[in-house]
Scaffold this active site. Sequence first.
Site, PDB file in Angstrom:
ATOM      1  N   ARG A 198       1.979   7.321  -3.255  1.00  0.00           N
ATOM      2  CA  ARG A 198       2.410   5.875  -3.097  1.00  0.00           C
ATOM      3  C   ARG A 198       3.438   5.414  -3.322  1.00  0.00           C
ATOM      4  NH1 ARG A 198      -1.865   6.607  -6.659  1.00  0.00           N
ATOM      5  NH2 ARG A 198      -1.969   4.913  -8.506  1.00  0.00           N
ATOM      6  N   HIS A 226       4.409   2.149 -10.706  1.00  0.00           N
ATOM      7  CA  HIS A 226       3.306   1.480 -10.523  1.00  0.00           C
ATOM      8  C   HIS A 226       3.260   0.143 -11.547  1.00  0.00           C
ATOM      9  CE1 HIS A 226       2.076   5.214  -8.485  1.00  0.00           C
ATOM     10  NE2 HIS A 226       2.867   5.707  -9.385  1.00  0.00           N
ATOM     11  N   GLY A 227       1.918  -0.717 -11.251  1.00  0.00           N
ATOM     12  CA  GLY A 227       1.748  -1.888 -11.960  1.00  0.00           C
ATOM     13  C   GLY A 227       2.147  -1.607 -13.486  1.00  0.00           C
ATOM     14  N   TRP A 240      -6.601   2.757  -1.772  1.00  0.00           N
ATOM     15  CA  TRP A 240      -7.542   2.256  -2.657  1.00  0.00           C
ATOM     16  C   TRP A 240      -7.286   0.689  -3.076  1.00  0.00           C
ATOM     17  CZ3 TRP A 240      -9.503   6.583  -6.257  1.00  0.00           C
ATOM     18  CH2 TRP A 240     -10.299   7.424  -5.508  1.00  0.00           C
ATOM     19  N   GLU A 255       0.780   5.790 -12.831  1.00  0.00           N
ATOM     20  CA  GLU A 255       0.265   4.571 -13.086  1.00  0.00           C
ATOM     21  C   GLU A 255      -0.692   5.145 -14.444  1.00  0.00           C
ATOM     22  OE1 GLU A 255      -0.764   1.708 -13.679  1.00  0.00           O
ATOM     23  OE2 GLU A 255      -1.283   1.061 -11.747  1.00  0.00           O
ATOM     24  N   HIS A 307       5.075  -0.095  -6.096  1.00  0.00           N
ATOM     25  CA  HIS A 307       4.745   0.716  -4.734  1.00  0.00           C
ATOM     26  C   HIS A 307       3.972  -0.375  -3.785  1.00  0.00           C
ATOM     27  CE1 HIS A 307       0.391   1.113  -5.364  1.00  0.00           C
ATOM     28  NE2 HIS A 307       0.702   1.534  -6.506  1.00  0.00           N
TER      29      HIS A 307
END
Length: 249
Positions: free
Chosen positions: A60, A182-183, A14, A87, A9
Amino acid sequence: MHKLVLIRHGESEWNKANLFTGWTDVDLTDKGIQEAQHAGSLLQEEQFVFDIAYTSYLKRAIKTLDYVLEEMDLLWIPVYKTWQLNERHYGSLQGLSKKTTAELYGEEQVKLWRRSYDVLPPALTKDDERYPKHDLKYRNMDEKLIPLSESLKETIVRVKDYWDREIAPQIMSGKNVIIAAHGNSLRSLIMFLDNLSPKEIIDLNLPTGIPLVYNLDDQLYPIEKYYLGSEKHIERKIKQVAEPDNIME
């Protein structure tokens, strides 16, 4: 040959504030929206077409996927959302800045929580307002599955389970798939696709908003993989994510 595209994303509110995010459902920044739109344009220019898409429960990632598909005029394709692509859950670190966390626990401990394979951050308690069961999205989820904290090791288990049950069969049936997540959920996916060791995955940094293309054989083993976009832009984005003072999680 089967096509699979992964996309992390775009920048979130944040990320910009340098706070541990995890399962906290924060929105994209304007920059994050632009990153997602640019990713969609790259995919459109390269004439990618997808049959089906997957994302997490977190806005996100959902919005990143929507912006990508809108650029490609593919908003009509089926999109499946799952908590298993969320995530990594950062436990009680969620909402804390790296500076505050380092002051509380020390730089070395923070580095260990962020980059180790199997060290768990401090857990939430179930009476904490950040506990996922208090969120409408997880109201029907089995409480035994809801994490209070996760390392990458736990994240991989849930991502692999969803891949095996839902995503891999769709790819095997001939469908072109895009996953916006996500990462750490995508690092989990990459770890088992590329057969990386726990040591190797620690050093993998995934840039935001850059499509990662996999060409897979009939057993879903990678034949090749590559990022879309200019080399300089990709290198700069990877370095940004790898900065030790930059929390993109």
